[in-house]
Design an enzyme around this catalytic site. Structure first.
Site: not given
Length: 437
Positions: A372, A315
């Site tokens: 995600d 991330h």
């Protein structure tokens, strides 16, 4: 007025100009936690200089008491509460109240808030005509940008941003109507009739019912799916000053109405670099194709000369485990196990997760699966098409956008956004008549 106290300077830094040996002192500010900031508001007035910061990655544009992220240590707080605690003990409605109002509600306050949201879930009947103006194959996010902005044409009694009560009404309407509008966009893409919300259902139950019910037979709500959707909405409700939130604040700084501001956030979220990551995960899984190919693709991901990347791992902000991912991982496994789904793509995802978590290359670089990775898999298991992934993200993030917009409106130090630039075009030149060019 905002409940956020004014940040006081804790020290100063001195900026020296080598050519003239002149100096200027700039205040250093410290919030409750996190980064310290150099206050450069007077820099241009005193020196004629601006700062250069593409993407504003080193620039703080506001004070905010809503969400705090410590990416190095994998921390995400909503109003001071760890996201893991809220995901375990709270729900989307309660966390929405927290983000907007600053404190957790009492039992009575939560019931009243839920009641107000429920009573605002219906949309003006003429809005259905807007949907029919789109081509049937239009992307649901294209529809959402249009219809959310159009809400300002229907609800004139909540457009005065200086009226606290009207700001409240606008907030309640947006939270309540976003699931309805999103479900209508989905139904329109299928050619199915719109399903009206039911006051006996919770916001999440209503959303799933409006998505999947048809008039010819009742829809059986699955508690596993309800819980999973509630978790997804809660975990995505806010995430500090990201691209879409900053867009909402920038639009709001011009004193645009709240519906227009949220529509601008939807437009920013639509970008694949922001809201489309979970869709990219499924595209990657389809490219891998089979569990027998995982080792080959993992090796490709390690090769710096290969363009292939494992989507849904690592991330930009979190340099540790995404705190939302641990919650989403458990939810993902619960959904797959309890629904008993046997689908090759989902089995492939679970095997890829196992391989990556056991690979020293990814562990040492802290390239763990992020939120995600798991949310896309859950949506796939629930039968939600990829075109709706970002729409659901928008449903969740609307809460954070509203909280951030309200905080900005009530902050007396905020001004209309007006970034500067370093001009690199042609210097001054005279116009040349067309017959002499």
């Amino acid at each position: 007025m905002s409940d956020q106290p004014l940040v006081q300077p804790v020290s100063t830094v001195t900026l020296t100009f080598n050519d003239t040996n002149e100096t200027i002192e700039l205040p250093v500010l410290k919030g409750t936690d996190g980064h310290m900031g150099i206050d450069i508001r007077k820099l241009y007035d005193k020196t004629g200089f601006i700062t250069y910061d593409p993407g504003f990655t080193s620039t703080g544009s506001c004070y905010s008491g809503i969400t705090y992220i410590d990416g190095d240590n994998g921390i995400l707080l909503y109003r001071g509460y760890p996201i893991q605690q809220l995901a375990e003990k709270s729900d989307f409605i309660e966390s929405s109240y927290l983000l907007i109002n600053g404190e957790l509600p009492s039992k009575e306050e939560k019931a009243d808030f839920a009641h107000r949201i429920t009573r605002h879930t219906m949309v003006h009947e003429q809005l259905s005509d807007f949907y029919r103006g789109f081509r049937r194959g239009a992307h649901p996010m294209a529809i959402m940008v249009g219809v959310v902005g159009a809400l300002s044409a229907f609800y004139h009694d909540s457009l005065d941003i200086d009226d606290h009560e009207q700001r409240d009404v606008a907030a309640h309407r947006l939270i309540a109507k976003m699931p309805t509008l999103a479900a209508m966009a989905y139904k329109y893409s299928l050619g199915q009739p719109f399903i009206y919300p039911q006051n006996k259902l919770s916001l999440v139950e209503n959303f799933l019912n409006m998505m999947f019910a048809v008039p010819c037979e009742p829809y059986e709500l699955n508690p596993v799916m309800v819980n999973a959707m509630d978790k997804i909405l809660l975990l995505h409700a806010d995430h500090e000053q990201n691209a879409s939130t900053s867009t909402v604040r920038l639009a709001g700084s011009s004193r645009a109405n709240p519906f227009a501001c949220i529509a601008s956030g939807i437009a920013a979220l639509w970008g694949p670099a922001h809201g489309g990551a979970n869709e990219a995960v499924l595209n990657m899984l389809q490219e891998i194709g089979d569990k027998s190919q995982i080792k080959k693709y993992v090796e490709r991901a390690k090769d710096k000369n290969d363009s292939f990347r494992l989507m849904g791992f690592g991330h930009r902000v979190y340099k540790n485990y995404d705190p939302r991912a641990s919650v989403m991982r458990k939810t993902c496994h619960d959904v797959l196990n309890q629904l008993g789904i046997k689908e090759p793509l989902l089995e492939l995802a679970m095997e890829l997760e196992r391989v990556a978590l056991e690979d020293d290359y990814f562990v040492e670089r802290k390239l763990y699966p992020n939120v995600d990775f798991y949310s896309g898999i859950i949506f796939r298991a629930m039968g939600i098409p990829t075109s709706m992934f970002t729409v659901i993200f928008a449903v969740a993030r609307t809460v954070g956008w509203i909280a951030q917009w309200r905080e900005m409106i009530e902050d007396p130090s905020q001004k209309i956004g007006r970034p500067r630039q370093l001009y690199t075009g042609s210097p001054l030149r005279d116009y040349v008549p067309i017959n002499k060019r």
